[in-house]
Design a protein around this motif. Structure first.
Motif, PDB file in Angstrom:
ATOM      1  N   ASP A 146     -14.360 -12.058  33.601  1.00 58.56           N
ATOM      2  CA  ASP A 146     -13.946 -13.265  32.855  1.00 58.56           C
ATOM      3  C   ASP A 146     -14.884 -13.501  31.683  1.00 58.56           C
ATOM      4  OD1 ASP A 146     -11.909 -13.611  34.592  1.00 58.56           O
ATOM      5  OD2 ASP A 146     -12.861 -15.216  35.768  1.00 58.56           O
ATOM      6  N   GLU A 147     -16.193 -13.339  31.957  1.00 58.80           N
ATOM      7  CA  GLU A 147     -17.185 -13.580  30.899  1.00 58.80           C
ATOM      8  C   GLU A 147     -17.031 -12.587  29.749  1.00 58.80           C
ATOM      9  OE1 GLU A 147     -21.136 -13.673  32.555  1.00 58.80           O
ATOM     10  OE2 GLU A 147     -20.573 -15.265  33.957  1.00 58.80           O
ATOM     11  N   LEU A 148     -16.522 -11.407  30.069  1.00 59.39           N
ATOM     12  CA  LEU A 148     -16.381 -10.384  29.022  1.00 59.39           C
ATOM     13  C   LEU A 148     -15.134 -10.599  28.153  1.00 59.39           C
ATOM     14  CD1 LEU A 148     -17.427  -7.218  31.045  1.00 59.39           C
ATOM     15  CD2 LEU A 148     -18.474  -7.965  28.915  1.00 59.39           C
ATOM     16  N   SER A 149     -14.209 -11.420  28.626  1.00 60.81           N
ATOM     17  CA  SER A 149     -12.930 -11.688  27.933  1.00 60.81           C
ATOM     18  C   SER A 149     -12.330 -10.413  27.364  1.00 60.81           C
ATOM     19  CB  SER A 149     -13.097 -12.699  26.799  1.00 60.81           C
ATOM     20  OG  SER A 149     -14.046 -13.641  27.076  1.00 60.81           O
ATOM     21  N   LEU A 150     -12.040  -9.493  28.237  1.00 61.51           N
ATOM     22  CA  LEU A 150     -11.564  -8.184  27.795  1.00 61.51           C
ATOM     23  C   LEU A 150     -10.233  -8.257  27.060  1.00 61.51           C
ATOM     24  CD1 LEU A 150     -12.607  -6.120  30.946  1.00 61.51           C
ATOM     25  CD2 LEU A 150     -13.731  -6.176  28.721  1.00 61.51           C
ATOM     26  N   ARG A 151      -9.351  -9.158  27.549  1.00 61.44           N
ATOM     27  CA  ARG A 151      -8.028  -9.265  26.905  1.00 61.44           C
ATOM     28  C   ARG A 151      -8.174  -9.660  25.432  1.00 61.44           C
ATOM     29  NH1 ARG A 151      -3.874  -9.261  30.731  1.00 61.44           N
ATOM     30  NH2 ARG A 151      -4.780  -9.330  32.816  1.00 61.44           N
ATOM     31  N   ASP A 152      -9.136 -10.597  25.188  1.00 56.41           N
ATOM     32  CA  ASP A 152      -9.342 -11.049  23.800  1.00 56.41           C
ATOM     33  C   ASP A 152      -9.846  -9.902  22.929  1.00 56.41           C
ATOM     34  OD1 ASP A 152      -8.714 -13.431  24.896  1.00 56.41           O
ATOM     35  OD2 ASP A 152     -10.770 -14.247  24.866  1.00 56.41           O
ATOM     36  N   ARG A 153     -10.430  -8.886  23.585  1.00 54.27           N
ATOM     37  CA  ARG A 153     -10.994  -7.782  22.796  1.00 54.27           C
ATOM     38  C   ARG A 153     -10.062  -6.576  22.796  1.00 54.27           C
ATOM     39  NH1 ARG A 153     -16.918  -8.019  25.338  1.00 54.27           N
ATOM     40  NH2 ARG A 153     -17.479  -6.497  23.752  1.00 54.27           N
ATOM     41  N   GLY A 154      -8.808  -6.848  23.140  1.00 60.46           N
ATOM     42  CA  GLY A 154      -7.778  -5.819  22.958  1.00 60.46           C
ATOM     43  C   GLY A 154      -7.460  -4.979  24.177  1.00 60.46           C
ATOM     44  N   ALA A 155      -8.167  -5.192  25.289  1.00 58.77           N
ATOM     45  CA  ALA A 155      -7.900  -4.344  26.457  1.00 58.77           C
ATOM     46  C   ALA A 155      -6.744  -4.908  27.282  1.00 58.77           C
ATOM     47  CB  ALA A 155      -9.141  -4.261  27.322  1.00 58.77           C
ATOM     48  N   VAL A 156      -6.014  -4.013  27.906  1.00 54.92           N
ATOM     49  CA  VAL A 156      -4.932  -4.452  28.806  1.00 54.92           C
ATOM     50  C   VAL A 156      -5.537  -4.418  30.221  1.00 54.92           C
ATOM     51  CG1 VAL A 156      -2.567  -4.031  29.566  1.00 54.92           C
ATOM     52  CG2 VAL A 156      -3.303  -3.314  27.277  1.00 54.92           C
ATOM     53  N   GLU A 157      -6.054  -5.587  30.629  1.00 56.98           N
ATOM     54  CA  GLU A 157      -6.867  -5.608  31.842  1.00 56.98           C
ATOM     55  C   GLU A 157      -6.070  -5.998  33.079  1.00 56.98           C
ATOM     56  OE1 GLU A 157      -9.910  -8.758  32.471  1.00 56.98           O
ATOM     57  OE2 GLU A 157      -9.033  -8.134  34.386  1.00 56.98           O
ATOM     58  N   ASN A 199     -17.966   0.571  27.418  1.00 53.29           N
ATOM     59  CA  ASN A 199     -17.579   1.962  27.132  1.00 53.29           C
ATOM     60  C   ASN A 199     -16.072   2.069  27.004  1.00 53.29           C
ATOM     61  OD1 ASN A 199     -20.079   3.014  26.999  1.00 53.29           O
ATOM     62  ND2 ASN A 199     -20.065   4.011  28.995  1.00 53.29           N
ATOM     63  N   ALA A 200     -15.351   1.436  27.952  1.00 55.79           N
ATOM     64  CA  ALA A 200     -13.885   1.510  27.898  1.00 55.79           C
ATOM     65  C   ALA A 200     -13.381   0.862  26.603  1.00 55.79           C
ATOM     66  CB  ALA A 200     -13.285   0.834  29.118  1.00 55.79           C
ATOM     67  N   LEU A 201     -14.034  -0.246  26.214  1.00 58.97           N
ATOM     68  CA  LEU A 201     -13.608  -0.894  24.958  1.00 58.97           C
ATOM     69  C   LEU A 201     -13.861   0.030  23.763  1.00 58.97           C
ATOM     70  CD1 LEU A 201     -14.949  -4.542  25.447  1.00 58.97           C
ATOM     71  CD2 LEU A 201     -12.554  -3.839  25.383  1.00 58.97           C
ATOM     72  N   LYS A 202     -15.028   0.744  23.843  1.00 59.90           N
ATOM     73  CA  LYS A 202     -15.414   1.613  22.715  1.00 59.90           C
ATOM     74  C   LYS A 202     -14.571   2.892  22.651  1.00 59.90           C
ATOM     75  CE  LYS A 202     -19.882   1.766  23.465  1.00 59.90           C
ATOM     76  NZ  LYS A 202     -21.243   2.263  23.506  1.00 59.90           N
ATOM     77  N   TYR A 203     -14.450   3.545  23.834  1.00 60.02           N
ATOM     78  CA  TYR A 203     -13.851   4.895  23.819  1.00 60.02           C
ATOM     79  C   TYR A 203     -12.368   4.902  24.181  1.00 60.02           C
ATOM     80  CZ  TYR A 203     -18.789   5.882  23.684  1.00 60.02           C
ATOM     81  OH  TYR A 203     -20.106   5.885  23.324  1.00 60.02           O
ATOM     82  N   ALA A 204     -11.872   3.727  24.697  1.00 57.64           N
ATOM     83  CA  ALA A 204     -10.433   3.645  24.988  1.00 57.64           C
ATOM     84  C   ALA A 204      -9.920   2.323  24.440  1.00 57.64           C
ATOM     85  CB  ALA A 204     -10.225   3.733  26.508  1.00 57.64           C
ATOM     86  N   PRO A 205     -10.079   2.101  23.122  1.00 60.84           N
ATOM     87  CA  PRO A 205      -9.701   0.789  22.569  1.00 60.84           C
ATOM     88  C   PRO A 205      -8.210   0.537  22.757  1.00 60.84           C
ATOM     89  CG  PRO A 205     -10.210   2.359  20.819  1.00 60.84           C
ATOM     90  CD  PRO A 205     -10.530   3.056  22.103  1.00 60.84           C
ATOM     91  N   GLY A 206      -7.925  -0.698  23.198  1.00 58.58           N
ATOM     92  CA  GLY A 206      -6.515  -1.086  23.360  1.00 58.58           C
ATOM     93  C   GLY A 206      -5.856  -0.495  24.583  1.00 58.58           C
ATOM     94  N   ALA A 207      -6.598   0.281  25.348  1.00 61.89           N
ATOM     95  CA  ALA A 207      -5.981   0.943  26.513  1.00 61.89           C
ATOM     96  C   ALA A 207      -6.050   0.030  27.736  1.00 61.89           C
ATOM     97  CB  ALA A 207      -6.705   2.248  26.805  1.00 61.89           C
ATOM     98  N   GLY A 208      -5.411   0.464  28.799  1.00 62.21           N
ATOM     99  CA  GLY A 208      -5.427  -0.292  30.056  1.00 62.21           C
ATOM    100  C   GLY A 208      -6.777  -0.148  30.740  1.00 62.21           C
ATOM    101  N   GLN A 209      -7.220  -1.243  31.387  1.00 67.01           N
ATOM    102  CA  GLN A 209      -8.466  -1.181  32.185  1.00 67.01           C
ATOM    103  C   GLN A 209      -8.115  -1.761  33.551  1.00 67.01           C
ATOM    104  OE1 GLN A 209     -12.210  -2.831  30.913  1.00 67.01           O
ATOM    105  NE2 GLN A 209     -11.891  -2.201  28.783  1.00 67.01           N
ATOM    106  N   HIS A 210      -8.032  -0.873  34.548  1.00 61.62           N
ATOM    107  CA  HIS A 210      -7.704  -1.385  35.878  1.00 61.62           C
ATOM    108  C   HIS A 210      -8.974  -1.437  36.713  1.00 61.62           C
ATOM    109  CE1 HIS A 210      -5.397  -2.373  39.377  1.00 61.62           C
ATOM    110  NE2 HIS A 210      -5.975  -1.378  40.047  1.00 61.62           N
ATOM    111  N   TRP A 211      -9.370  -2.650  37.111  1.00 65.90           N
ATOM    112  CA  TRP A 211     -10.610  -2.842  37.874  1.00 65.90           C
ATOM    113  C   TRP A 211     -10.254  -3.029  39.345  1.00 65.90           C
ATOM    114  CZ3 TRP A 211     -15.599  -2.683  36.067  1.00 65.90           C
ATOM    115  CH2 TRP A 211     -15.764  -2.590  34.686  1.00 65.90           C
ATOM    116  N   SER A 212     -10.949  -2.366  40.228  1.00 64.80           N
ATOM    117  CA  SER A 212     -10.709  -2.605  41.655  1.00 64.80           C
ATOM    118  C   SER A 212     -12.032  -2.665  42.416  1.00 64.80           C
ATOM    119  CB  SER A 212      -9.788  -1.531  42.250  1.00 64.80           C
ATOM    120  OG  SER A 212     -10.244  -0.251  41.900  1.00 64.80           O
ATOM    121  N   VAL A 213     -11.966  -3.437  43.501  1.00 63.61           N
ATOM    122  CA  VAL A 213     -13.105  -3.530  44.432  1.00 63.61           C
ATOM    123  C   VAL A 213     -12.548  -3.221  45.814  1.00 63.61           C
ATOM    124  CG1 VAL A 213     -14.603  -5.181  45.636  1.00 63.61           C
ATOM    125  CG2 VAL A 213     -14.527  -5.179  43.140  1.00 63.61           C
TER     126      VAL A 213
END
Ligand code: ADP
Length: 482
Positions: free
Chosen positions: A348-359, A386-400
Motif C-alpha cells: 500500500d505504501e508503495l502505491s504500485l498502481r499509481d506507478r503504472g503496475a497492474v498489481e 525492480n519490477a517497476l524498473k525492468y517490467a514497467p506497466g506489467a502485472g505484479q502478482h504478490w503472494s504470501v
C-alpha cells in the motif's frame, strides 16, 4: 647416544627385552617339562624292567610248589634284590610296614647306594597303587630317581621294591638340551637385534615423512600431502588424518585468498560506482566555474543534475551500509511479523498502481515469521522497485504462503523476464543485467544483493526463476515463527 633415544631404538630395545623375557620363561618351562618327561620315561623303563625281572625270578624259584609264607620270604629276600640290581640301577626292598628289608646294587660306585625315602613314601606307594609311583630323592649328596613297585603275593601287598638310578644320567641329557636352548635363544636374539631396527624403521618411515611434510606446510607449501600406507593400522589412520588436516589448512587459506580477492573486487566496484557521480558533479562545477556569466536556465539544469547525482551517491552509500550491516553476520533484531498484514501494508505504501503496475495479491492469512520489519520491508521494496524498473506497466502478482514448514513471499511479474546469461548472477553485488547497464534505467546492481543478504541474515533463502519473455518470479523463503 641421542640416536638410541629415538622411537625406533626405544621400540627395538623394548621388543628385545620382551623377547628375552619370553625366551627365558619358555626355556625354563621347557626345561622342567623335559625333566618331567625324562623322569617319567625312565621310571616307566625301570618299572618294565622290574616286571620282567619279577617274572624271571618267579619262574626261577617255581612259585606253584612253595607255600605262601616261603614265597613271601623269597620275594623279600636279598637274593631277589640282587637279581634286580644292575648297571646304574640299585634295588632296595621294604616290608609291608615300610621297614627296610634288604638293599643291593651292582657295586660299581657308592653313588648307587639306594636312597632312603621316608616310611610314609612306602606306605603311600603300597596304599595308592598308581601305575608307576616314582619320585626324586637325595642320598649322600646326589639325587636319585626312585621307582616304587609294590610286591604282591596273591593280591595282597607284602612289601615294596625300590629301584633307583642316579639322576646324573638324566641331567646329562638335560644339560645338552639346556645348552642347545641357550645357543638357540642367543641366535634368535641376535637375529632380532639385526632385523628389528630395520623392520621398525620401515614401519615408522611414514612418521618421518609426516614430520618433513609438516615442516613444508609450516613454510607455506599447503599442497604438500603424505603418502598413505596401504595398511589400515594406526599409522595409516594418522596419515589419513594428517592429509585431512593439510587439506583443511589449504582450504582455509584458499577461502581467505578468495575472500580477500572478493573484498578487493568489492572495493574496486564501490569506488568505481562512487567515482561516476563525483566525476559528473565535478564536471558541472568546472563548466559553471569557467563561465563568466551563467544564465539562470543553465544554472537550474546544472544544479538539478548535480542534485540527482548526489542523491544517487547517497542511495549508493546507504545501500553499501545496509549490505555491510547484514553481511557482517550480526543477527538482526527480530519480532513476530504476520506476513499478509505486513506485505499488504508495505505494498500500500508503495502505491504500485499509481506507478503504472497492474498489481494483484493473494496473501494467505496468519503466516508468521520472526524478522526485523524494517529489513523485511526493504526486501519487498527492492523486489517491487525492480519490477517497476525492468517490467514497467506489467502485472505484479504478490503472494504470501506457507510450504514445507517455511513461509514465502513471492512476486511474479509479467515483464520481459531475465536472460539466461543474467539469471545466475543477478544476486551478485554490483551485477547489472544486460538491459540494465544503461544508467538512466538501471540501478547500482545492489538491490538484489541487499535482499539476499537480509533474507540470509534471517536464515532464509531467496531465489529467482524466469523464462525470457514470460516474466520473472522472485521468492523469499523464511523460517516460520515457532
Ligand atoms: P539494480 O540496482 O541494477 O536493479 P539489482 O540487484 O536489483 O540491481 O538487480 C540486478 C539485475 O537483475 C538487474 O540489473 C536486472 O537486469 C535484473 N532484474 C532484477 N529484477 C528484474 C525483473 N523483475 N525483471 C527483469 N530483470 C530483473
Amino acid at each position: 647416544m641421542a640416536r638410541f633415544r629415538s622411537l625406533r631404538w626405544r621400540l627395538t630395545f623394548l621388543y628385545l627385552g620382551l623377547l628375552s623375557v619370553l625366551l627365558l620363561a619358555g626355556g625354563v618351562a621347557q626345561y622342567f617339562a623335559a625333566r618331567e618327561v625324562l623322569f617319567r620315561t625312565n621310571a616307566e623303563a625301570l618299572s618294565s624292567e622290574y616286571a620282567a625281572d619279577l617274572l624271571a625270578f618267579r619262574r626261577q624259584i617255581g612259585t606253584t610248589t612253595r607255600p605262601a609264607a616261603a614265597l613271601r620270604a623269597l620275594m623279600l629276600s636279598a637274593q631277589f634284590a640282587k637279581e634286580l640290581a644292575s648297571g646304574h640301577t640299585s634295588a632296595a626292598i621294604f616290608g609291608a610296614n615300610g621297614g627296610l628289608v634288604t638293599t643291593a646294587n651292582a657295586g660299581i660306585s657308592p653313588d648307587q647306594a639306594p636312597p632312603t625315602l621316608t616310611t610314609t613314601d612306602y606306605l603311600i606307594a603300597i596304599s595308592t597303587k598308581p601305575k608307576v609311583y616314582y619320585l626324586a630323592a637325595a642320598s649322600d649328596g646326589s639325587t636319585h630317581l626312585a621307582v616304587l613297585n609294590v610286591v604282591r603275593v596273591g593280591n595282597k601287598p607284602i612289601g615294596v621294591v625300590q629301584l633307583s638310578i642316579p639322576t646324573a644320567v638324566i641331567d646329562q641329557t638335560l644339560q645338552a638340551d639346556r645348552q642347545l636352548a641357550i645357543v638357540g635363544s642367543l641366535l634368535v636374539l641376535l637375529v632380532a637385534l639385526l632385523l628389528s631396527p630395520l623392520i621398525i624403521g620401515r614401519a615408522l618411515r611414514p612418521l618421518k615423512q609426516m614430520s618433513d611434510t609438516a615442516g613444508k606446510l609450516a613454510a607455506g607449501d599447503y599442497k604438500q600431502r603424505v603418502a598413505v600406507p596401504k595398511s589400515s593400522d594406526e599409522i595409516g589412520t594418522l596419515a589419513v588424518a594428517f592429509n585431512q588436516m593439510a587439506a583443511g589448512i589449504d582450504q582455509a587459506f584458499e577461502v581467505r585468498r578468495q575472500s580477500e580477492a572478493q573484498m578487493r573486487h568489492f572495493v574496486a566496484d564501490a569506488s568505481h560506482e562512487l567515482r561516476t557521480p563525483l566525476t559528473s558533479i565535478a564536471g558541472y562545477i568546472d563548466v559553471l566555474g569557467r563561465r563568466e556569466v551563467v544564465d539562470p536556465e543553465t544554472l537550474q539544469t546544472s544544479l538539478a543534475a548535480m542534485q540527482q547525482e548526489s542523491a544517487r551517491m547517497t542511495r549508493l552509500v546507504n545501500d553499501l551500509l545496509t549490505l555491510t550491516r547484514f553481511e557482517s553476520g550480526k543477527a538482526p533484531s527480530r519480532q513476530a511479523v504476520v506476513l499478509d498484514q505486513f506485505v499488504s501494508q508495505a505494498l500500500d505504501e508503495l502505491s504500485l498502481r499509481d506507478r503504472g503496475a497492474v498489481e494483484s495479491r493473494d496473501l494467505q492469512p496468519g503466516v508468521t515469521v520472526r524478522a526485523d520489519p524494517e529489513a523485511l520491508k526493504q526486501v519487498v521494496n527492492n523486489l517491487a522497485q525492480n519490477a517497476l524498473k525492468y517490467a514497467p506497466g506489467a502485472g505484479q502478482h504478490w503472494s504470501v504462503f506457507q510450504q514445507d514448514g517455511r513461509a514465502a513471499i513471492r512476486l511474479e511479474d509479467t515483464g520481459p523476464g531475465i536472460s539466461r546469461q543474467d539469471l545466475p548472477h543477478i544476486f551478485e553485488r554490483f551485477y547489472r543485467g544486460e538491459k540494465a547497464r544503461d544508467r538512466s534505467t538501471g540501478g547500482s546492481g545492489l538491490g538484489l544483493a541487499i535482499a539476499k543478504s537480509i533474507v540470509e541474515a534471517h536464515q532464509g533463502t531467496i531465489e529467482a526463476s524466469s523464462e525470457p519473455g514470460q516474466g520473472a518470479t522472485f521468492t523469499a523463503w523464511l523460517p516460520l515463527a515457532a
